[in-house]
Motif scaffolding. Structure first.
Motif, PDB file in Angstrom:
ATOM      1  N   ASP A 193      -7.653   5.736  -0.186  1.00 55.02           N
ATOM      2  CA  ASP A 193      -7.782   6.571  -1.492  1.00 55.02           C
ATOM      3  C   ASP A 193      -7.354   5.923  -2.292  1.00 55.02           C
ATOM      4  O   ASP A 193      -5.986   5.431  -2.481  1.00 55.02           O
ATOM      5  CB  ASP A 193      -7.696   8.000  -1.280  1.00 55.02           C
ATOM      6  N   TYR A 194      -7.847   5.840  -3.646  1.00 52.13           N
ATOM      7  CA  TYR A 194      -7.601   5.235  -4.748  1.00 52.13           C
ATOM      8  C   TYR A 194      -7.878   5.994  -6.023  1.00 52.13           C
ATOM      9  O   TYR A 194      -8.974   6.804  -6.048  1.00 52.13           O
ATOM     10  CB  TYR A 194      -8.356   4.088  -5.045  1.00 52.13           C
ATOM     11  N   TYR A 195      -7.267   6.115  -7.090  1.00 54.13           N
ATOM     12  CA  TYR A 195      -7.668   6.789  -8.382  1.00 54.13           C
ATOM     13  C   TYR A 195      -7.539   5.765  -9.483  1.00 54.13           C
ATOM     14  O   TYR A 195      -6.644   5.026  -9.655  1.00 54.13           O
ATOM     15  CB  TYR A 195      -6.291   7.908  -8.750  1.00 54.13           C
ATOM     16  N   TYR A 196      -8.467   5.715 -10.427  1.00 55.88           N
ATOM     17  CA  TYR A 196      -8.653   5.080 -11.574  1.00 55.88           C
ATOM     18  C   TYR A 196      -8.271   6.091 -12.533  1.00 55.88           C
ATOM     19  O   TYR A 196      -8.933   7.174 -12.788  1.00 55.88           O
ATOM     20  CB  TYR A 196      -9.928   4.662 -11.967  1.00 55.88           C
ATOM     21  N   LEU A 197      -6.990   5.661 -13.313  1.00 56.80           N
ATOM     22  CA  LEU A 197      -6.625   6.543 -14.352  1.00 56.80           C
ATOM     23  C   LEU A 197      -7.235   6.307 -15.783  1.00 56.80           C
ATOM     24  O   LEU A 197      -7.397   5.142 -16.257  1.00 56.80           O
ATOM     25  CB  LEU A 197      -4.911   6.389 -14.886  1.00 56.80           C
ATOM     26  N   ILE A 198      -7.854   7.451 -16.371  1.00 53.82           N
ATOM     27  CA  ILE A 198      -8.835   7.230 -17.446  1.00 53.82           C
ATOM     28  C   ILE A 198      -7.666   7.023 -18.936  1.00 53.82           C
ATOM     29  O   ILE A 198      -7.755   6.549 -19.869  1.00 53.82           O
ATOM     30  CB  ILE A 198      -9.634   8.459 -17.835  1.00 53.82           C
ATOM     31  N   ASP A 199      -6.236   7.558 -19.012  1.00 55.37           N
ATOM     32  CA  ASP A 199      -5.476   7.540 -19.902  1.00 55.37           C
ATOM     33  C   ASP A 199      -4.866   6.200 -19.890  1.00 55.37           C
ATOM     34  O   ASP A 199      -3.938   5.857 -19.109  1.00 55.37           O
ATOM     35  CB  ASP A 199      -4.585   8.679 -19.608  1.00 55.37           C
ATOM     36  N   ASP A 200      -5.330   5.503 -20.755  1.00 57.04           N
ATOM     37  CA  ASP A 200      -4.677   4.096 -21.087  1.00 57.04           C
ATOM     38  C   ASP A 200      -3.188   3.907 -21.485  1.00 57.04           C
ATOM     39  O   ASP A 200      -2.372   3.099 -20.991  1.00 57.04           O
ATOM     40  CB  ASP A 200      -5.443   3.261 -21.966  1.00 57.04           C
ATOM     41  N   GLU A 201      -2.560   4.997 -22.255  1.00 55.22           N
ATOM     42  CA  GLU A 201      -1.251   5.065 -22.488  1.00 55.22           C
ATOM     43  C   GLU A 201      -0.450   5.407 -21.213  1.00 55.22           C
ATOM     44  O   GLU A 201       0.654   4.839 -21.136  1.00 55.22           O
ATOM     45  CB  GLU A 201      -0.909   6.070 -23.539  1.00 55.22           C
ATOM     46  N   LEU A 202      -0.811   6.286 -20.470  1.00 52.67           N
ATOM     47  CA  LEU A 202      -0.083   6.316 -19.248  1.00 52.67           C
ATOM     48  C   LEU A 202      -0.002   5.191 -18.405  1.00 52.67           C
ATOM     49  O   LEU A 202       1.251   5.112 -17.863  1.00 52.67           O
ATOM     50  CB  LEU A 202      -0.768   7.321 -18.339  1.00 52.67           C
ATOM     51  N   LYS A 203      -0.838   4.288 -18.466  1.00 56.08           N
ATOM     52  CA  LYS A 203      -1.099   3.338 -17.565  1.00 56.08           C
ATOM     53  C   LYS A 203      -0.217   1.963 -18.032  1.00 56.08           C
ATOM     54  O   LYS A 203       0.245   1.123 -17.339  1.00 56.08           O
ATOM     55  CB  LYS A 203      -2.241   2.389 -17.479  1.00 56.08           C
ATOM     56  N   THR A 204       0.474   2.231 -19.324  1.00 54.70           N
ATOM     57  CA  THR A 204       1.560   1.183 -19.719  1.00 54.70           C
ATOM     58  C   THR A 204       2.775   1.443 -18.970  1.00 54.70           C
ATOM     59  O   THR A 204       3.639   0.309 -19.062  1.00 54.70           O
ATOM     60  CB  THR A 204       1.582   1.364 -21.398  1.00 54.70           C
ATOM     61  N   VAL A 205       3.120   2.663 -18.488  1.00 59.70           N
ATOM     62  CA  VAL A 205       4.231   2.790 -17.783  1.00 59.70           C
ATOM     63  C   VAL A 205       4.129   3.021 -16.262  1.00 59.70           C
ATOM     64  O   VAL A 205       4.809   2.438 -15.361  1.00 59.70           O
ATOM     65  CB  VAL A 205       4.916   3.912 -18.209  1.00 59.70           C
ATOM     66  N   PHE A 206       2.926   3.506 -15.797  1.00 59.78           N
ATOM     67  CA  PHE A 206       2.633   3.996 -14.468  1.00 59.78           C
ATOM     68  C   PHE A 206       1.506   3.128 -14.032  1.00 59.78           C
ATOM     69  O   PHE A 206       0.642   2.758 -14.717  1.00 59.78           O
ATOM     70  CB  PHE A 206       2.557   5.364 -14.379  1.00 59.78           C
ATOM     71  N   GLN A 207       1.661   3.101 -12.449  1.00 60.80           N
ATOM     72  CA  GLN A 207       0.319   2.546 -11.997  1.00 60.80           C
ATOM     73  C   GLN A 207      -0.636   3.510 -11.147  1.00 60.80           C
ATOM     74  O   GLN A 207      -0.266   4.449 -11.246  1.00 60.80           O
ATOM     75  CB  GLN A 207       0.979   1.649 -10.765  1.00 60.80           C
ATOM     76  N   GLU A 208      -1.749   2.927 -11.019  1.00 63.45           N
ATOM     77  CA  GLU A 208      -2.766   3.748 -10.233  1.00 63.45           C
ATOM     78  C   GLU A 208      -2.356   3.825  -8.766  1.00 63.45           C
ATOM     79  O   GLU A 208      -2.297   2.672  -8.141  1.00 63.45           O
ATOM     80  CB  GLU A 208      -4.142   2.889 -10.633  1.00 63.45           C
ATOM     81  N   PRO A 209      -2.475   5.101  -8.321  1.00 65.73           N
ATOM     82  CA  PRO A 209      -2.127   5.116  -6.869  1.00 65.73           C
ATOM     83  C   PRO A 209      -3.291   4.683  -5.995  1.00 65.73           C
ATOM     84  O   PRO A 209      -4.498   5.010  -5.964  1.00 65.73           O
ATOM     85  CB  PRO A 209      -2.025   6.714  -6.657  1.00 65.73           C
ATOM     86  N   LEU A 210      -2.756   3.939  -4.982  1.00 67.18           N
ATOM     87  CA  LEU A 210      -3.779   3.222  -3.968  1.00 67.18           C
ATOM     88  C   LEU A 210      -3.005   3.453  -2.583  1.00 67.18           C
ATOM     89  O   LEU A 210      -1.863   2.930  -2.422  1.00 67.18           O
ATOM     90  CB  LEU A 210      -4.058   1.670  -3.805  1.00 67.18           C
ATOM     91  N   ALA A 211      -3.597   3.904  -1.498  1.00 67.21           N
ATOM     92  CA  ALA A 211      -3.031   4.145  -0.174  1.00 67.21           C
ATOM     93  C   ALA A 211      -4.224   3.664   0.791  1.00 67.21           C
ATOM     94  O   ALA A 211      -5.332   3.845   0.727  1.00 67.21           O
ATOM     95  CB  ALA A 211      -2.576   5.530  -0.056  1.00 67.21           C
ATOM     96  N   LEU A 212      -3.565   2.892   1.764  1.00 65.57           N
ATOM     97  CA  LEU A 212      -4.478   2.614   2.840  1.00 65.57           C
ATOM     98  C   LEU A 212      -3.774   3.168   4.310  1.00 65.57           C
ATOM     99  O   LEU A 212      -2.598   3.296   4.468  1.00 65.57           O
ATOM    100  CB  LEU A 212      -4.317   1.075   3.051  1.00 65.57           C
ATOM    101  N   SER A 213      -4.745   3.463   5.281  1.00 65.16           N
ATOM    102  CA  SER A 213      -4.127   4.107   6.403  1.00 65.16           C
ATOM    103  C   SER A 213      -4.867   3.750   7.621  1.00 65.16           C
ATOM    104  O   SER A 213      -6.066   3.685   7.687  1.00 65.16           O
ATOM    105  CB  SER A 213      -4.197   5.553   6.232  1.00 65.16           C
ATOM    106  N   LEU A 214      -4.131   3.886   8.776  1.00 70.57           N
ATOM    107  CA  LEU A 214      -5.038   3.671  10.220  1.00 70.57           C
ATOM    108  C   LEU A 214      -4.698   4.909  10.699  1.00 70.57           C
ATOM    109  O   LEU A 214      -3.628   5.602  10.823  1.00 70.57           O
ATOM    110  CB  LEU A 214      -4.305   2.549  10.967  1.00 70.57           C
ATOM    111  N   GLU A 215      -5.850   5.731  11.171  1.00 71.93           N
ATOM    112  CA  GLU A 215      -5.852   7.093  11.591  1.00 71.93           C
ATOM    113  C   GLU A 215      -6.101   7.081  13.085  1.00 71.93           C
ATOM    114  O   GLU A 215      -7.167   6.472  13.668  1.00 71.93           O
ATOM    115  CB  GLU A 215      -6.780   7.778  10.749  1.00 71.93           C
ATOM    116  N   LEU A 216      -5.251   7.874  13.746  1.00 73.02           N
ATOM    117  CA  LEU A 216      -5.563   8.233  15.374  1.00 73.02           C
ATOM    118  C   LEU A 216      -5.633   9.565  15.401  1.00 73.02           C
ATOM    119  O   LEU A 216      -4.942  10.642  15.174  1.00 73.02           O
ATOM    120  CB  LEU A 216      -4.385   7.808  16.156  1.00 73.02           C
ATOM    121  N   GLU A 217      -6.890   9.871  15.990  1.00 71.68           N
ATOM    122  CA  GLU A 217      -7.242  11.351  16.454  1.00 71.68           C
ATOM    123  C   GLU A 217      -7.075  11.400  18.174  1.00 71.68           C
ATOM    124  O   GLU A 217      -7.747  10.882  18.693  1.00 71.68           O
ATOM    125  CB  GLU A 217      -8.671  11.625  15.937  1.00 71.68           C
ATOM    126  N   THR A 218      -6.169  12.598  18.531  1.00 72.13           N
ATOM    127  CA  THR A 218      -6.084  12.617  19.850  1.00 72.13           C
ATOM    128  C   THR A 218      -6.490  14.007  20.140  1.00 72.13           C
ATOM    129  O   THR A 218      -6.304  14.360  21.386  1.00 72.13           O
ATOM    130  CB  THR A 218      -4.399  12.673  20.053  1.00 72.13           C
TER     131      THR A 218
END
Length: 302
Positions: free
Chosen positions: A230-255
């Motif tokens: 899951d990933y988010y593109y931030l539309i607020d350019d000023e916020l991106k001067t300090v913070f990053q866009e979140p990106l997460a990767l995962s391997l999932e196991l369903e038992t």
């Protein structure tokens, strides 16, 4: 020369019997056929609703379009360690940990509510998920599942800035999302237009109202294993001067009873307001946090 013709002595009787039987039973047969056609026409068209677009109510950090069924309680534990690039001094991040404990309960099959508590800033979050439309197959096919997700977060700890008035209303933050997903044979995709509101501006680079567009997905590897992002593109350019866009990767196991996720992300936050507006890690610099999500469902309708 006399020619003998063989005749069937029952022929004169058989033909009248066949003709009489046809005249007697054909109306009943025709009526029965008409009744069968009417029954088929009155039968409602079959529709199949798509289930398990994702294996859990969250993709990784983000909410998914799946909702906890009615009268079922889900308990979840989310755990994020420190950054891997901290090295051996902090045991590659394992010496640090942020935990969120969460509950979600299905009021109906379309509406669920949840709450959680995170260690970071002693944050409490409350949310409501309502399923507007469901992906279906059949006569009336609809290609998407749509869910409204509304989240309110409460900051329990004090503010770092002494000039901030620490009244109750200033501790509240809101996130609203429309989750739109489709399940395919190979997995699922989900779009997440997102709006976040802060009652106060803690930092100059942030606004009271911020917007983002999220994209999440699941790729089926086996019957039990999946790859997610899951990933988010931030539309607020000023916020991106300090913070990053979140990106997460995962391997999932369903038992069957549990869903277990092995996670790598550039954020260690697990509530919408925080991972959307406070992600600092950069993937290329090794600011990656290892973690996991685990959930268990407890039914109350048996």
């Amino acid at each position: 020369m006399q020619v003998s013709l063989k005749t069937n002595k029952y022929k004169g009787i058989l033909l009248p019997l066949l003709l009489g039987g046809f005249l007697i039973f054909s109306p009943q047969w025709l009526n029965a056929q008409d009744d069968l056609l009417e029954m088929l026409e009155d039968t409602p068209p079959t529709e199949t609703y798509t289930v398990s677009t994702f294996k859990g109510t969250r993709v990784i950090n983000s909410q998914s379009v799946d909702i906890q069924p009615a009268k079922e309680l889900q308990f979840s534990i989310s755990h994020r360690f420190g950054a891997l690039n901290t090295g051996i001094q902090k045991f590659w991040g394992l010496d640090e940990a942020v935990i969120r404990l969460g509950f979600e309960y299905g009021i109906t099959d379309r509406w669920a509510v949840g709450l959680g508590r995170s260690k970071y800033q002693a944050t409490y979050d409350f949310y409501s998920k309502f399923k507007i439309l469901e992906q279906t197959e059949g006569k009336d096919t609809f290609p998407l599942t749509m869910v409204l997700n509304s989240n309110m977060a409460l900051r329990g700890s004090g503010f770092d800035q002494p000039e901030v008035d620490e009244v109750f209303v200033n501790r509240l933050f809101y996130t609203h999302q429309l989750l739109v997903a489709r399940k395919f044979a190979w997995g699922s995709l989900q779009l997440m237009p997102t709006y976040t509101h802060n009652n106060i501006r803690e930092l100059l680079v942030e606004s009271n109202d911020m917007y983002a567009m999220g994209l999440a997905g699941r790729i089926k590897l086996t019957n039990r294993w999946s790859f997610l992002f899951d990933y988010y593109y931030l539309i607020d350019d000023e916020l991106k001067t300090v913070f990053q866009e979140p990106l997460a990767l995962s391997l999932e196991l369903e038992t069957g009873g549990h869903v277990f996720q092995f996670i790598f992300s550039n954020t260690n936050h697990m509530t919408e307001k925080l991972f959307l507006t406070r992600t600092q890690g950069q993937w290329l610099n090794g600011d990656i946090h290892f973690g996991f999500n685990i959930s268990r469902t407890i039914p109350f309708h048996r």
